[in-house]
Design a protein around this motif. Structure first.
Motif, mmCIF file in Angstrom:
data_model
loop_
_atom_site.group_PDB
_atom_site.id
_atom_site.type_symbol
_atom_site.label_atom_id
_atom_site.label_comp_id
_atom_site.label_asym_id
_atom_site.label_seq_id
_atom_site.Cartn_x
_atom_site.Cartn_y
_atom_site.Cartn_z
ATOM 1 N N UNK A 314 -23.854 -6.891 33.890
ATOM 2 C CA UNK A 314 -23.648 -6.135 35.122
ATOM 3 C C UNK A 314 -24.470 -6.714 36.267
ATOM 4 N N UNK A 315 -23.805 -6.938 37.427
ATOM 5 C CA UNK A 315 -24.531 -7.440 38.593
ATOM 6 C C UNK A 315 -23.923 -6.874 39.868
ATOM 7 N N UNK A 316 -24.723 -6.837 40.914
ATOM 8 C CA UNK A 316 -24.377 -6.110 42.140
ATOM 9 C C UNK A 316 -23.129 -6.641 42.820
ATOM 10 N N UNK A 317 -22.912 -7.969 42.786
ATOM 11 C CA UNK A 317 -21.792 -8.540 43.531
ATOM 12 C C UNK A 317 -20.448 -8.070 42.988
ATOM 13 N N UNK A 318 -20.219 -8.245 41.698
ATOM 14 C CA UNK A 318 -18.909 -7.874 41.142
ATOM 15 C C UNK A 318 -18.722 -6.358 41.155
ATOM 16 N N UNK A 319 -19.813 -5.597 41.007
ATOM 17 C CA UNK A 319 -19.700 -4.138 41.108
ATOM 18 C C UNK A 319 -19.280 -3.734 42.519
ATOM 19 N N UNK A 320 -19.844 -4.408 43.500
ATOM 20 C CA UNK A 320 -19.496 -4.100 44.887
ATOM 21 C C UNK A 320 -18.036 -4.430 45.172
ATOM 22 N N UNK A 321 -17.567 -5.574 44.666
ATOM 23 C CA UNK A 321 -16.168 -5.961 44.864
ATOM 24 C C UNK A 321 -15.245 -4.915 44.241
ATOM 25 N N UNK A 322 -15.574 -4.489 43.017
ATOM 26 C CA UNK A 322 -14.748 -3.489 42.329
ATOM 27 C C UNK A 322 -14.707 -2.180 43.126
ATOM 28 N N UNK A 323 -15.842 -1.794 43.658
ATOM 29 C CA UNK A 323 -15.899 -0.568 44.467
ATOM 30 C C UNK A 323 -15.100 -0.727 45.759
ATOM 31 N N UNK A 324 -15.233 -1.882 46.396
ATOM 32 C CA UNK A 324 -14.535 -2.115 47.664
ATOM 33 C C UNK A 324 -13.022 -2.144 47.498
ATOM 34 N N UNK A 325 -12.549 -2.596 46.349
ATOM 35 C CA UNK A 325 -11.101 -2.568 46.109
ATOM 36 C C UNK A 325 -10.575 -1.127 46.243
ATOM 37 N N UNK A 326 -11.300 -0.184 45.665
ATOM 38 C CA UNK A 326 -10.880 1.220 45.723
ATOM 39 C C UNK A 326 -11.085 1.810 47.110
ATOM 40 N N UNK A 327 -12.158 1.425 47.773
ATOM 41 C CA UNK A 327 -12.403 1.917 49.134
ATOM 42 C C UNK A 327 -11.297 1.468 50.084
ATOM 43 N N UNK A 328 -10.846 0.233 49.921
ATOM 44 C CA UNK A 328 -9.763 -0.278 50.767
ATOM 45 C C UNK A 328 -8.464 0.481 50.485
ATOM 46 N N UNK A 329 -8.180 0.698 49.215
ATOM 47 C CA UNK A 329 -6.963 1.444 48.867
ATOM 48 C C UNK A 329 -7.001 2.859 49.431
ATOM 49 N N UNK A 330 -8.164 3.476 49.392
ATOM 50 C CA UNK A 330 -8.265 4.870 49.807
ATOM 51 C C UNK A 330 -8.329 5.028 51.320
ATOM 52 N N UNK A 331 -9.117 4.204 51.977
ATOM 53 C CA UNK A 331 -9.399 4.443 53.391
ATOM 54 C C UNK A 331 -8.682 3.509 54.363
ATOM 55 N N UNK A 332 -8.138 2.407 53.848
ATOM 56 C CA UNK A 332 -7.440 1.479 54.737
ATOM 57 C C UNK A 332 -5.968 1.321 54.389
ATOM 58 N N UNK A 333 -5.601 1.653 53.163
ATOM 59 C CA UNK A 333 -4.203 1.506 52.737
ATOM 60 C C UNK A 333 -3.497 2.851 52.616
ATOM 61 N N UNK A 334 -4.175 3.929 52.955
ATOM 62 C CA UNK A 334 -3.598 5.278 53.000
ATOM 63 C C UNK A 334 -3.088 5.757 51.636
ATOM 64 N N UNK A 335 -3.794 5.364 50.580
ATOM 65 C CA UNK A 335 -3.415 5.832 49.252
ATOM 66 C C UNK A 335 -3.956 7.230 48.961
ATOM 67 N N UNK A 336 -4.474 7.877 49.992
ATOM 68 C CA UNK A 336 -4.886 9.270 49.844
ATOM 69 C C UNK A 336 -4.145 10.154 50.840
ATOM 70 N N UNK A 337 -2.990 9.683 51.307
ATOM 71 C CA UNK A 337 -2.271 10.388 52.372
ATOM 72 C C UNK A 337 -1.173 11.314 51.855
ATOM 73 N N UNK A 338 -0.699 11.099 50.627
ATOM 74 C CA UNK A 338 0.444 11.859 50.105
ATOM 75 C C UNK A 338 0.102 12.384 48.712
ATOM 76 N N UNK A 339 0.468 13.622 48.451
ATOM 77 C CA UNK A 339 0.152 14.217 47.154
ATOM 78 C C UNK A 339 0.999 13.665 46.013
ATOM 79 N N UNK A 340 2.278 13.578 46.191
ATOM 80 C CA UNK A 340 3.177 13.145 45.118
ATOM 81 C C UNK A 340 4.031 11.966 45.582
ATOM 82 N N UNK A 341 3.410 10.808 45.785
ATOM 83 C CA UNK A 341 4.123 9.682 46.394
ATOM 84 C C UNK A 341 5.290 9.156 45.574
#
Length: 455
Positions: A314-341
């Motif tokens: 475990x190391x900070x760089x790959x953990x950060x990348x993994x976290x950022x993938x989800x942050x981008x999906x949630x906050x920049x790709x609008x994957x939290x905009x619809x309940x039943x897409x």
């Protein structure tokens, strides 16, 4: 105005579409040319219409509220608490604590963590005293103590203690009053990572859960979700979306039979089976696609895997990348905009129905033959998964199933021998077991071992 415009177009039936396609095929057989059969036995057609969804499924996934989760391995309670607080400040809203022993200072581990944080605790041991102590120090709204004694059996071949003692501990825990906590858990990611088909994954997950519900339904709160599932998501994008939807549908029907809350909590993470050692950056594309399937399928919580998790510490760089993938999906790709897409998509609706129907049939066969534990003891489940895994492995070896950078377009300049901090292959076990354990295996292991020898 819009109604007038659409009135100009006559509806086209599925039969008319098929006739037009057959004309364009110029004599070629429609079924042989355009219909393909999956390992699950599903016939996938080239097009779907409303006629394929005459009875739309009602699956409320509440996809807008999915949580970004990150694991924290707990060696030191104070450092792990500090890391958890740092992750929450970085955009994570769910923590997955992995506890290797009962010597952890619970008070220190959970101090200052906001009450609205969803907490998961994966214990690599079974201790009634520790779990009770842990629950006393938790005032959080959503707590999941992942107690899965059957999952431990399937993975290791042994109970924590014995069948009788493990179930007695579980019964004692469920007899207590823990209104904010879910204790029963099914670690079903093992089935996907070992090579089971999607239908097998669903059926085995349901049968696994039924072992618990059959024994403990009288101890469970009918107004609270009784169980949580840990699911691995593969690369078959639309099928994986349908898989999670089918699981909700199947579990709802099962829980209803016991008079329990028909909702469940699903924690999804990418599969390990298709991850590769060489051209490892391709794993980023795979995990992104798989996280997207998890979200659209309605996972409550998504825990991403770092691209190098199986060969690097475990190391900070790959953990950060993994976290950022989800942050981008949630906050920049609008994957939290619809309940039943996925609702109303003819293809996904049809897949969901087909997978659920086939999985239910297999589940009924398992129950008619004595149940999940009986088939585990007899080695039937293990044999069926091995057969499916072997077919998938043969497809990979022949090139029919492609992993870019490994069995197609490999980069001969890639060198990995000096990059290995963890052993990335199956570890041979010599200890005696009650049953044959189910072993997780990556598709590319044999190919990678051969490449490492020639570096």
């Amino acid at each position: 105005m819009s109604k007038t415009m659409f009135d100009e177009f006559q509806p086209v039936s599925a039969k008319q579409w098929k006739q037009k396609i057959q004309v364009d095929l110029k004599g070629k057989d429609y079924n042989e040319t355009l219909v393909w059969k999956t390992p699950e036995g599903v016939d996938v057609k080239p097009f779907y219409t409303y006629e394929d969804c005459s009875n739309p499924l009602t699956i409320d996934t509440q996809a807008k509220n999915w949580k970004i989760c990150q694991p924290v391995f707990v060696n030191d309670a104070e450092k792990s608490n500090q890391k958890a607080q740092s992750l929450l400040e970085s955009g994570v809203d769910s923590i997955y604590f992995i506890l290797p022993s009962a010597q952890i200072e619970v008070e220190t581990l959970v101090q200052k963590l906001p009450a609205d944080t969803t907490l998961h605790f994966k214990l690599e041991f079974l201790s009634e005293v520790f779990i009770e102590h842990l629950l006393k120090h938790l005032s959080h709204k959503n707590v999941f103590i992942e107690v899965d004694v059957i999952g431990h059996l399937t993975k290791t071949g042994n109970w924590f203690n014995s069948l009788k003692q493990d179930h007695k501990i579980l019964e004692n825990l469920l007899s207590g009053s823990h209104p904010q906590s879910t204790l029963l858990n099914v670690q079903s990611q093992l089935y996907q990572n070992a090579g089971a088909t999607i239908v097998q994954q669903l059926a085995y997950t349901l049968a696994h859960a039924n072992e618990y519900l059959n024994h403990y339904h009288h101890l469970l709160n009918p107004n609270q979700p009784a169980i949580s599932f840990n699911i691995a998501v593969g690369s078959n994008y639309f099928f994986e979306i349908a898989k999670l939807r089918a699981l909700r549908l199947l579990y709802s029907a099962l829980a209803d039979e016991y008079g329990l809350h028909q909702n469940c909590h699903i924690l999804a993470s990418p599969s390990k089976r298709n991850k590769t050692l060489y051209d490892y950056n391709t794993n980023l594309l795979r995990t992104t696609s798989e996280c997207m399937s998890a979200i659209l399928g309605g996972a409550n919580t998504v825990l991403n895997l770092p691209y190098d998790v199986f060969y690097k510490k475990s190391h900070a760089f790959s953990e950060r990348i993994a976290r950022n993938q989800l942050l981008i999906l949630k906050h920049e790709s609008y994957f939290n905009a619809v309940n039943n897409p996925a609702s109303g998509a003819y293809y996904i609706e049809s897949l969901t129905h087909d997978l659920a129907e086939k999985a239910l049939a297999l589940f009924k066969d398992i129950e008619a033959s004595g149940g999940f534990l009986k088939q585990l003891k007899e080695g039937i489940i293990q044999r069926k998964i091995k057969e499916s895994a072997q077919k998938e492995q043969e497809a990979f070896q022949s090139g029919k199933l492609v992993l870019l950078g490994t069995n197609k377009h490999p980069n001969p300049k890639d060198k990995m021998k000096n990059e290995l901090e963890l052993y990335p292959f199956i570890k041979q076990r010599s200890e005696k077991t009650l049953i044959e354990p189910i072993i997780e295996t990556r598709l590319s292991e044999k190919t990678e071992q051969e490449r490492l020898k020639t570096e």
